[in-house]
Write a protein that holds these residues in place. Structure first.
Motif, PDB file in Angstrom:
ATOM      1  N   TRP A 405      21.253  15.958 -14.633  1.00  0.00           N
ATOM      2  CA  TRP A 405      20.723  15.834 -16.095  1.00  0.00           C
ATOM      3  C   TRP A 405      21.798  15.428 -16.849  1.00  0.00           C
ATOM      4  O   TRP A 405      22.886  15.995 -17.158  1.00  0.00           O
ATOM      5  CB  TRP A 405      20.169  17.207 -16.345  1.00  0.00           C
ATOM      6  CG  TRP A 405      19.598  17.023 -17.627  1.00  0.00           C
ATOM      7  CD1 TRP A 405      18.245  17.018 -17.908  1.00  0.00           C
ATOM      8  CD2 TRP A 405      20.009  17.549 -19.173  1.00  0.00           C
ATOM      9  NE1 TRP A 405      17.702  17.343 -19.341  1.00  0.00           N
ATOM     10  CE2 TRP A 405      18.902  17.346 -20.180  1.00  0.00           C
ATOM     11  CE3 TRP A 405      21.511  17.931 -19.820  1.00  0.00           C
ATOM     12  CZ2 TRP A 405      19.031  17.692 -21.380  1.00  0.00           C
ATOM     13  CZ3 TRP A 405      21.230  17.890 -21.061  1.00  0.00           C
ATOM     14  CH2 TRP A 405      20.353  17.856 -21.858  1.00  0.00           C
ATOM     15  N   GLU A 439      10.373  14.008 -21.475  1.00  0.00           N
ATOM     16  CA  GLU A 439       9.497  14.106 -20.153  1.00  0.00           C
ATOM     17  C   GLU A 439       9.582  13.602 -18.874  1.00  0.00           C
ATOM     18  O   GLU A 439       9.644  14.316 -17.863  1.00  0.00           O
ATOM     19  CB  GLU A 439       8.028  13.392 -20.638  1.00  0.00           C
ATOM     20  CG  GLU A 439       7.235  14.059 -21.819  1.00  0.00           C
ATOM     21  CD  GLU A 439       7.883  13.294 -23.150  1.00  0.00           C
ATOM     22  OE1 GLU A 439       7.180  13.787 -24.303  1.00  0.00           O
ATOM     23  OE2 GLU A 439       8.791  12.568 -23.251  1.00  0.00           O
ATOM     24  N   GLU A 442      12.571  16.085 -17.918  1.00  0.00           N
ATOM     25  CA  GLU A 442      12.097  17.431 -17.298  1.00  0.00           C
ATOM     26  C   GLU A 442      11.410  17.076 -15.873  1.00  0.00           C
ATOM     27  O   GLU A 442      11.581  18.149 -15.156  1.00  0.00           O
ATOM     28  CB  GLU A 442      11.280  18.039 -18.228  1.00  0.00           C
ATOM     29  CG  GLU A 442      11.796  18.545 -19.371  1.00  0.00           C
ATOM     30  CD  GLU A 442      10.887  18.942 -20.537  1.00  0.00           C
ATOM     31  OE1 GLU A 442      11.391  19.710 -21.596  1.00  0.00           O
ATOM     32  OE2 GLU A 442       9.547  18.920 -20.253  1.00  0.00           O
ATOM     33  N   LEU A 448      14.637  22.407 -19.074  1.00  0.00           N
ATOM     34  CA  LEU A 448      13.818  22.410 -20.168  1.00  0.00           C
ATOM     35  C   LEU A 448      14.122  21.978 -21.475  1.00  0.00           C
ATOM     36  O   LEU A 448      15.175  22.826 -22.033  1.00  0.00           O
ATOM     37  CB  LEU A 448      12.910  23.699 -20.360  1.00  0.00           C
ATOM     38  CG  LEU A 448      11.816  23.682 -20.998  1.00  0.00           C
ATOM     39  CD1 LEU A 448      10.620  22.705 -20.617  1.00  0.00           C
ATOM     40  CD2 LEU A 448      10.949  25.199 -21.027  1.00  0.00           C
ATOM     41  N   THR A 449      13.829  21.198 -22.170  1.00  0.00           N
ATOM     42  CA  THR A 449      14.171  20.954 -23.652  1.00  0.00           C
ATOM     43  C   THR A 449      13.672  21.929 -24.582  1.00  0.00           C
ATOM     44  O   THR A 449      12.269  21.936 -24.482  1.00  0.00           O
ATOM     45  CB  THR A 449      14.013  19.349 -23.920  1.00  0.00           C
ATOM     46  OG1 THR A 449      14.755  18.353 -23.154  1.00  0.00           O
ATOM     47  CG2 THR A 449      14.520  19.037 -25.679  1.00  0.00           C
ATOM     48  N   GLY A 474      18.641  23.011 -24.877  1.00  0.00           N
ATOM     49  CA  GLY A 474      17.758  23.122 -23.574  1.00  0.00           C
ATOM     50  C   GLY A 474      18.079  24.295 -22.811  1.00  0.00           C
ATOM     51  O   GLY A 474      18.906  25.227 -23.303  1.00  0.00           O
TER      52      GLY A 474
END
Length: 668
Positions: A405, A439, A442, A448-449, A474
């Motif tokens: 990420w 989006e 994720e 997860l933001t 997040g």
């Protein structure tokens, strides 16, 4: 190393060649724009075929170079940090292979000690042949999400030498006379944590250069080889002439400034200086960086290529309508000092974090110098580029693949001579850089933001306010063996204002903020273990303010409060404007002008004294909760560990000197 592209006595020869080729003004203009199109076609190709989400978010650049490796044209959406290094890398290929270059060859390089940026930025370079002769090179540089090294994403703050940062690709042939050297390519990608993705990007970037090659050869078929080659040289000469003519109308003289990296881990607390001297003498633009600090014991060092890139990009900002190619570089020279400094770190110093270290300090310092020369275009300091990397094993699928990420944020640019700074925009490092869609992130990673919004009060106060930064938070979901790394700076050398403007806010990551496990991790760290369920948040700074905030009209402060850019509390503390809330839902607020007049008088009376108060007392008041962090910074010029409240006395002394020069010296 000083980059000299054209010697002055070559211009008559170039003019003669131009006339001999029959290059008329109309044909030149057509070809100049066609060169730009050929580079932009590379960009369109890479966007449609790349595998990496990082490259898809426009962390790439392209260029067309001439037969000598000089840049003829950049792309219209390229990021600043790349554009000043592509010619160095093309020349490195020429130096390495000489005449052993053939049609169908494609070369790869990412070596920062041969003029590159950092190891993640991998370039692919294709020679363009006509009538058996090399007439050009097409190049594409893209940021691979991982290039090996100690941590996922390859940003290891703890690295002192490059061996822990990832794979160093010296000039190497990937295609030989049209034959794909699969073993060589496999060797490269197998040293990354995502080899399939890297192989896809390798193929996509190479094919993008083939698109440029086809376009150049189309031009050769239509206009002739000699005409196209002459137009490549004239495109560079044209830019150099424009720059030199612009310089004739500017004041001549010498200007100096200094900006800072937060600290050197090998030396402890204290800002790390980067000195910049600019001279205009009627013969060109001259920079001198001698006197900058020795290389730091972390990865925030810059090689000669990226230092020159910062100089070119910072200068180009004040010539926005001039194309950028080697003609521009010919009007600029730089003495960057001996190897072993923070701005000229040779092998084997760690350099991956140059982008958050010297690069943007050089750019912002250059902005400050040119703001004195062109005050109508003046701009305060912009926020610092930052990368947050979370990497580990993704448990959402049975094969538990590696994930990276890899996140960067928009932020604020500095207040300007006649208007507020731009908010929530790309860093000066790369204005073409896109914010990654949440989006997409994720879908690709177990993160997860939870928050992504404007950071209130992040714009540096001034007559013209700095642009606003962003807060992004997040939470790690279903993952194991996960670590977090952060590449940034300016938790201590906080984004500054000019002409009386005030600073923005410090960078830094908070882990599990608001819980019993809350920790401030700072603005540079690597390999911090995190577990599923851990949350994190960080702001990007806004830009510094321009001009005295006590001179900002009441109505503009009120509008900022209504827009949610400035809180009622900071309107009073930073601008001396007393605002009363009537109905926030209906955006109804009012100014108490009498109280505001009195408050501004009080602030003007006491603010010089605030900057000399005992820093230890200020630290104690912060630790007890009596003082807000922004009061500590903007009123008292005191720098602390924002998690523990520990005072940094040397840093505070340096920062107060900086505020005295850029801010308080301009208060009336």
């Amino acid at each position: 190393m000083t980059d000299t592209i054209l010697a002055p006595d070559t211009h008559s020869a170039h003019s003669a060649a131009r006339l001999a080729s029959g290059l008329d003004p109309v044909t030149f203009e057509v070809l100049k724009n066609a060169f730009a199109t050929s580079v932009d076609l590379m960009s369109e190709q890479i966007l449609r075929t790349c595998y990496s989400f990082v490259i898809y978010s426009r962390d790439f650049s392209s260029a067309l170079c001439d037969a000598n490796g000089n840049t003829v044209m950049q792309g219209s959406g390229d990021i600043a940090v790349h554009v000043g290094t592509l010619h160095f890398q093309c020349k490195a290929i020429l130096e390495e292979f000489g005449t052993d270059i053939h049609p169908g060859d494609v070369f790869a390089i990412n070596d920062p000690y041969r003029g590159g940026t950092h190891f993640n930025d991998v370039s692919f370079i294709r020679p363009v042949f006509s009538e058996g002769e090399v007439i050009a090179f097409a190049q594409n540089k893209g940021h691979w999400a991982d290039i090996g090294g100690n941590v996922p994403g390859s940003f290891d703050v703890n690295a002192k030498e490059h061996f822990g940062e990832g794979l160093r690709i010296t000039p190497v042939r990937i295609w030989s006379k049209g034959i794909f050297l699969h073993d060589v390519a496999q060797l490269l990608v197998s040293n990354t944590r995502a080899p399939q993705q890297a192989m896809g990007d390798l193929q996509a970037q190479s094919e993008a250069t083939a698109v440029c090659e086809r376009e150049v050869l189309r031009l050769v078929d239509k206009y002739s080889k000699d005409t196209v080659v002459a137009a490549m040289q004239e495109t560079q000469d044209y830019v150099e002439r424009i720059v030199r003519r612009r310089l004739e109308s500017l004041p001549q003289g010498q200007w100096e400034t200094v900006d800072y990296i937060d600290f050197d881990p090998g030396k402890g607390e204290g800002l790390v200086p980067i000195h910049i001297k600019l001279t205009l003498d009627g013969k060109g633009i001259h920079y001198d960086l001698t006197g900058s600090a020795p290389a730091v014991e972390t990865f925030l060092n810059s090689g000669y290529g990226t230092t020159h890139s910062a100089i070119y990009a910072g200068t180009k900002t004040f010539f926005p309508d001039v194309p950028l190619n080697s003609g521009f570089y010919a009007a600029v020279d730089a003495e960057i000092g001996p190897e072993g400094t923070v701005v000229n770190a040779g092998w084997p110093y760690a350099v991956t974090g140059f982008c958050s270290g010297p690069y943007e300090k050089l750019m912002n310092g250059i902005f400050e110098l040119w703001s004195r020369i062109m005050p109508e275009r003046a701009m305060a300091c912009a926020f610092n580029l930052e990368y947050l990397l979370v990497g580990g094993r993704d448990n959402r699928t049975s094969d538990n693949p590696y994930f990276m990420w890899y996140d960067w944020m928009a932020g604020g640019w500095g207040g300007r001579a006649s208007k507020d700074g731009a908010s929530a925009t790309a860093p000066v490092f790369g204005p073409g850089l896109a914010v990654q869609p949440v989006e997409g992130q994720e879908r690709l990673s177990p993160v997860l933001t939870t928050t992504h919004q404007i950071a209130v009060d992040s714009g540096g106060p001034g007559r013209f306010r700095g642009g606003l930064g962003i807060e992004k938070g997040g939470i790690l979901t279903d993952a194991t063996s996960t670590v977090m790394s952060y590449c940034c700076d300016r938790a201590r050398s906080i984004t500054w204002g000019i002409e009386g403007g005030l600073p923005s806010i410090p960078h830094g990551v908070w882990l599990n903020k608001g819980t019993a496990d809350e920790r401030f991790l700072g603005s540079n760290f690597s390999s911090v273990p995190i577990q599923s369920g851990d949350s994190f948040t960080r702001p990007s700074a806004g830009g510094g303010g321009y001009g005295d905030p006590m001179e900002r009209p009441y109505a503009e402060v009120l509008e900022d409060v209504i827009d949610g850019y400035v809180s009622i509390e900071r309107a009073a503390a930073d601008y001396g404007v007393v605002v009363h809330e009537i109905d926030a839902e209906l955006d109804q607020f009012e100014i108490d002008e009498t109280a505001s007049d009195m408050l501004r008088t009080d602030i003007r009376t006491h603010r010089l004294g605030w900057l000399t108060e005992d820093a230890a007392v200020i630290a104690e008041k912060y630790q007890s909760g009596e003082l807000h962090m922004l009061d500590v910074i903007r009123r008292y010029g005191v720098i602390l560990d924002w998690g523990t409240g520990e005072l940094y006395p040397t840093t505070t002394e340096q920062y107060r000197e900086l505020m005295g020069r850029r801010s308080s010296a301009h208060w009336h």
